[in-house]
Design an enzyme around this catalytic site. Structure first.
Site, mmCIF file in Angstrom:
data_model
loop_
_atom_site.group_PDB
_atom_site.id
_atom_site.type_symbol
_atom_site.label_atom_id
_atom_site.label_comp_id
_atom_site.label_asym_id
_atom_site.label_seq_id
_atom_site.Cartn_x
_atom_site.Cartn_y
_atom_site.Cartn_z
ATOM 1 N N HIS A 165 0.590 -1.089 0.194
ATOM 2 C CA HIS A 165 -0.045 -0.010 0.755
ATOM 3 C C HIS A 165 0.841 1.552 -0.191
ATOM 4 O O HIS A 165 1.655 0.912 -0.150
ATOM 5 C CB HIS A 165 -0.712 -0.162 1.447
ATOM 6 C CG HIS A 165 0.049 -0.274 2.547
ATOM 7 N ND1 HIS A 165 0.419 0.758 2.819
ATOM 8 C CD2 HIS A 165 0.090 -1.356 2.842
ATOM 9 C CE1 HIS A 165 1.169 0.864 3.869
ATOM 10 N NE2 HIS A 165 1.110 -0.884 4.499
ATOM 11 N N GLY A 166 0.654 2.376 -0.250
ATOM 12 C CA GLY A 166 0.865 3.317 -0.752
ATOM 13 C C GLY A 166 1.616 4.663 0.821
ATOM 14 O O GLY A 166 0.637 3.813 2.313
#
Ligand code: NAG
Ligand code: NAG
Ligand code: NAG
Ligand code: NAG
Ligand code: NAG
Length: 455
Positions: A74-75
């Site tokens: 994920h970012g």
């Protein structure tokens, strides 16, 4: 609370002047809290640039990509509720200390504590951009695979930040196609993306085992960490026994979050020198090593299912290509965690140092391969690309593969080359492909106290 006399003026001057330089100098040591730009600095200038390495990374002209499998972390995310709680406590303590006119503590006491527990590890706006931009760069690099109207198989861990990352990735590719009946935008698959939660042996032997992290605990009490604790305590006019490695880590984490989430160098960064940051990076890497990396075999063995799934999909694409069928899954994107990627990379033998990372070999590990900030920053991605290569004027095999880590070619472990014949790759990993089975690896040893248990 015992407080020392206020620090002399030069320290105040130092604290005011240092921050800008400090944030930049420390940002290479944030481990799993590193910005993606740390591994690809050209993106700071232009987030859509494919960078200097992309041209050199092209496969032979006679090869066309058939399938791309991307495993993403994920970012950029917010701190977890637990980290926010600890920060609140530390901040509160410093605010009280600030009354005694300690300039460093005053600077931190005046800092606005804006994190709320409800942010709990969620994807930050910055993280959405990480994913949108990554999607656009991958699509620009592999236009044929990402061409409009081709099906994208998207799966994710059930965590909110991963689902949001998946949605942002899809948005990055442009307006979505209408979904067919029963088709989901993103499939949740924790048994693939959070295999560690489902592996009982890992949970019992590592996750819930108080002694499994003894190297990490020893380093927290060791001479390197003690020096950092004492130095920071001194700057904050606190007795050293009021601080410990965990609180120091919270301060360092806050420096990293403020940079990653808000793009600012906060006063928390000025507590640390580059040397301190290296020690704190090692502490973070030690934990990754023992909990997700080479420290225990079960860490990597628990990723067998994911490993095998990758090769099953590649096999399927090869079969479809051989029988001149369209490739059913040309692009597979799966979103998980640093904890998803690190074990898989260890299973495949990447970033393994000659010596284990231990509490007592900090200096010898100065040039280690296992640096989690280089391997799994926010938005980290491991991409497998399968090519079909024209054999007209070469004796090369038809099917070849490349691996990219964070958009840079990853030399294969068996050859140190950046492209491999698919059959050679499978041959190199045949033991894992044939003998690593999640169920057997993750089963707890049977309790053989039959006489008492079966009553
Ligand atoms: C998760 O993926 C695996 C491997 O592709 C598959 O066998 C399984 O059915 C999937 N689970 C869910 C819940 O979709
Ligand atoms: C906990 O970890 C230690 C150190 O690796 C190991 O010796 C011990 O067997 C583990 N305990 C359990 C219950 O798995
Ligand atoms: C982050 O801050 C730097 C320096 O203040 C600025 O040059 C840069 O454009 C900012 N980046 C983003 C993504 O906002
Ligand atoms: C792998 O290849 C790179 C680049 O060609 C080279 O610098 C490196 O020494 C090689 N490593 C090994 C272990 O052969
Ligand atoms: C359980 O223990 C008994 C006695 O020690 C042994 O004979 C038996 O083979 C064991 N069973 C299993 C399944 O390990």
């Amino acid at each position: 609370m015992a407080l020392r006399a206020a620090a002399p003026l030069p320290l105040l001057v130092l604290l005011v002047l240092v921050p800008l330089a400090a944030g930049a100098a420390l940002s290479g040591y944030f481990g799993t809290k590193s910005r993606y730009e740390e591994v690809n600095p050209h993106l700071a200038e232009d987030p859509l640039s494919l960078g200097p390495a992309a041209a050199a990374a092209r496969p032979p002209a006679a090869c066309a990509p058939l399938q791309l499998r991307a495993l993403l972390r994920h970012g950029t995310r917010y701190p977890t509720a637990k980290q926010i709680r600890r920060l609140g406590e530390l901040h509160g303590r410093l605010r009280r200390a600030a009354l005694a006119a300690c300039p460093a503590a005053a600077a931190l006491g005046a800092w606005h504590m804006w994190y709320e527990e409800s942010l709990d590890g969620r994807l930050a706006p910055r993280g959405r951009r990480d994913m949108e931009h990554l999607a656009r760069r991958l699509a620009a690099r592999f236009p044929a695979l990402f061409a409009a109207r081709r099906r994208l198989a998207l799966a994710s861990s059930s965590k909110h930040r991963c689902l949001q990352s998946g949605a942002a990735f899809r948005r990055g590719l442009g307006p979505p196609l209408p979904l067919a009946d029963g088709e989901m935008e993103i499939e949740i698959n924790d048994s693939l993306m959070r295999f560690f939660d489902h592996c009982q042996k890992f949970v019992a032997f590592v996750e819930e085992n108080d002694t499994a992290m003894h190297q990490v605990d020893a380093f927290k009490e060791g001479p390197e960490m003690r020096r950092v604790v004492e130095k920071v305590a001194d700057v904050l006019c606190l007795p050293a026994d009021e601080l410990n490695a965990d609180l120091i880590q919270v301060a360092f984490l806050t420096c990293s979050y403020e940079l990653a989430v808000r793009n600012v160098t906060s006063p928390w960064c000025s507590l640390f020198s580059e040397e301190d940051a290296k020690v704190l990076e090692y502490l973070n890497d030690l934990k990754q090593y023992w909990k997700r990396g080479y420290g225990y075999d079960i860490n990597s063995r628990s990723s067998c299912n994911l490993f095998q799934d990758i090769f099953q999909q590649l096999d399927k694409a090869v079969e479809e290509s051989k029988s001149s069928k369209p490739i059913s899954s040309p692009v597979i994107v799966q979103i998980g965690h640093a904890e998803t990627l690190q074990p898989l990379l260890a299973l495949m033998g990447f970033f393994k140092d000659d010596e284990p990372l231990r509490a007592n070999n900090y200096v010898r590990q100065m040039h280690r391969k296992f640096r989690s900030g280089r391997i799994v920053p926010y938005a980290a991605n491991l991409v497998f690309v399968l090519y079909h290569c024209d054999q007209a004027n070469s004796s090369k095999e038809e099917y070849q593969v490349q691996m990219l880590l964070n958009e840079n070619l990853l030399p294969f472990h068996h050859s140190n080359k950046t492209i491999s014949i698919y059959a050679d790759l499978k041959d190199y990993y045949k033991d894992i492909l044939q003998n690593c089975h999640f169920k057997e690896e993750c089963e707890l040893p049977k309790n053989n106290n039959t006489a008492t248990d079966e009553l």
